[in-house]
Design a protein around this motif. Structure first.
Motif, PDB file in Angstrom:
ATOM      1  N   GLY A   1     -18.862 -39.123  11.541  1.00  0.00           N
ATOM      2  CA  GLY A   1     -18.554 -39.176  12.969  1.00  0.00           C
ATOM      3  C   GLY A   1     -18.520 -37.822  13.638  1.00  0.00           C
ATOM      4  O   GLY A   1     -17.963 -37.685  14.728  1.00  0.00           O
TER       5      GLY A   1
ATOM      6  N   ALA B   1     -22.624 -46.541  14.964  1.00  0.00           N
ATOM      7  CA  ALA B   1     -23.192 -45.214  14.747  1.00  0.00           C
ATOM      8  C   ALA B   1     -23.011 -44.785  13.293  1.00  0.00           C
ATOM      9  O   ALA B   1     -23.909 -44.181  12.686  1.00  0.00           O
TER      10      ALA B   1
ATOM     11  N   PRO C   1     -21.890 -37.018  16.911  1.00  0.00           N
ATOM     12  CA  PRO C   1     -22.663 -38.227  16.592  1.00  0.00           C
ATOM     13  C   PRO C   1     -24.032 -38.306  17.244  1.00  0.00           C
ATOM     14  O   PRO C   1     -24.973 -38.826  16.634  1.00  0.00           O
ATOM     15  N   LYS C   2     -24.174 -37.807  18.475  1.00  0.00           N
ATOM     16  CA  LYS C   2     -25.480 -37.948  19.119  1.00  0.00           C
ATOM     17  C   LYS C   2     -26.530 -37.036  18.494  1.00  0.00           C
ATOM     18  O   LYS C   2     -27.729 -37.307  18.622  1.00  0.00           O
TER      19      LYS C   2
ATOM     20  N   ALA D   1     -26.991 -47.889  19.032  1.00  0.00           N
ATOM     21  CA  ALA D   1     -25.681 -47.237  19.144  1.00  0.00           C
ATOM     22  C   ALA D   1     -25.658 -46.148  20.202  1.00  0.00           C
ATOM     23  O   ALA D   1     -24.571 -45.666  20.564  1.00  0.00           O
ATOM     24  N   TRP D   2     -26.813 -45.736  20.707  1.00  0.00           N
ATOM     25  CA  TRP D   2     -26.879 -44.574  21.594  1.00  0.00           C
ATOM     26  C   TRP D   2     -26.027 -44.760  22.851  1.00  0.00           C
ATOM     27  O   TRP D   2     -25.225 -43.898  23.221  1.00  0.00           O
TER      28      TRP D   2
ATOM     29  N   VAL E   1     -16.116 -42.579  18.058  1.00  0.00           N
ATOM     30  CA  VAL E   1     -17.432 -42.872  17.487  1.00  0.00           C
ATOM     31  C   VAL E   1     -17.463 -44.350  17.081  1.00  0.00           C
ATOM     32  O   VAL E   1     -16.661 -44.786  16.255  1.00  0.00           O
TER      33      VAL E   1
ATOM     34  N   ARG F   1     -23.536 -46.621  23.390  1.00  0.00           N
ATOM     35  CA  ARG F   1     -22.115 -46.848  23.140  1.00  0.00           C
ATOM     36  C   ARG F   1     -21.393 -45.578  22.686  1.00  0.00           C
ATOM     37  O   ARG F   1     -20.188 -45.611  22.463  1.00  0.00           O
ATOM     38  N   THR F   2     -22.147 -44.500  22.499  1.00  0.00           N
ATOM     39  CA  THR F   2     -21.568 -43.263  21.966  1.00  0.00           C
ATOM     40  C   THR F   2     -21.432 -42.245  23.089  1.00  0.00           C
ATOM     41  O   THR F   2     -22.401 -41.946  23.792  1.00  0.00           O
TER      42      THR F   2
END
Length: 299
Positions: free
Chosen positions: A67, A8, A70-71, A143-144, A4, A146-147
């Motif tokens: 964490g 995020a 996370p999405k 952050a989307w 994570v 990268r997660t």
């Protein structure tokens, strides 16, 4: 699920701060209108309504800060931030520029004329909470990509049905918002000269798109965001991201609907309207879609 990223967790921290500011905003003086002090929470029932959004923000933000899935949290924060932008503009208009064109408004369950308004600490904290929510949404969107979080795709065959139902609910919500959720009932009076009964119409609160300037822009952004998020939320992957996006829309619509119910119950001068009932129905509909998206993992 991969590592994570720190950004995020920053979105989760901002959501937690927004929750704390929103909860603190419920109890101090919200606005002073014509010398009358208004508070968002002046009883147990109104406190529950005022704390609904901060409570959900706090839980989801805490999960994202840790964490975990996370999405789910990023989708919630992104949608909540998008919807909060319109609310932020409307709040700034209420506390700063609504006196430029005085009108009847329903504020904290009271029917008031906005000829003179002073912002209280509750309003300031509420604006800070909305600003932090918007910022959390922007960070979540950044952050989307990268997660990393994926699932088996069990929800994919049903996403089109969920999206169709969500779009229908979104359009119905916007139509309900176009008219006041609470209004002032007409009075039946007797003409002393003729003895005939007449209906006297009283000036009611302004609808979402009847306000000028910044409030009109906020209303248009809010209406567009509801429809847009209704389209996007069911298509988010993985499944828990769709659940998070739908949950954010559910909380926003239900909070608006329950505020109208509180206002109508708190004042003898106000009555609940059909658009208010429509808002409550669409809020329940969004909640059912959220539960359905979550439970369909067992299909």
């Amino acid at each position: 699920m991969g590592a994570v990223p720190a950004i995020a967790r920053v979105a989760g921290a901002l959501l937690v701060l927004a929750a704390l500011a929103g909860a603190a905003a419920a109890f101090p003086v919200y606005l002073v209108v014509g010398g009358q002090e208004l508070r968002s929470a002046d009883g147990f029932g109104s406190a529950l309504v005022a704390l609904l959004v901060p409570a959900i923000h706090l839980v989801v933000g805490g999960v994202l800060l840790r964490g975990v899935v996370p999405k789910f949290g990023l989708a919630y924060a992104g949608v909540a931030g998008t919807l909060a932008l319109g609310h932020l503009m409307i709040e700034i208009y209420r506390g700063r520029t609504s006196t430029a064109r005085p009108g009847v408004e329903i504020l904290a369950g009271e029917r008031v004329l906005t000829s003179g308004i002073e912002a209280g600490p509750g309003w300031v904290l509420g604006v800070i909470a909305l600003g932090l929510t918007v910022l959390a949404g922007a960070v979540a969107i950044a952050a989307w990509g990268r997660t990393v979080m994926e699932d088996g795709g069990r929800l994919d065959p049903l996403r089109s049905g969920l999206a169709g139902a969500a779009i229908l609910l979104g359009v119905t919500t916007v139509l309900s918002l176009a008219l006041p959720a609470v209004d002032v009932p007409d009075q039946l009076v007797t003409d002393p000269a003729t003895g005939l009964e007449m209906v006297v119409t009283q000036e009611g609160p302004q609808a979402l798109l009847e306000r000028p300037g910044l409030a009109l822009m906020g209303g248009l952004l809010l209406a567009g965001a509801i429809v847009l998020c209704s389209v996007i939320a069911p298509s988010l992957r993985p499944r828990l991201a769709a659940v998070g996006g739908l949950l954010a829309v559910t909380v926003a619509v239900l909070a608006t609907a329950l505020t109208a119910v509180r206002d109508a119950a708190a004042s003898d001068e106000l009555e609940w309207t059909l658009p208010g009932a429509g808002l409550l129905a669409t809020g329940v509909g969004y909640a059912l879609l959220t539960i359905l998206a979550w439970r369909l993992r067992r299909a």
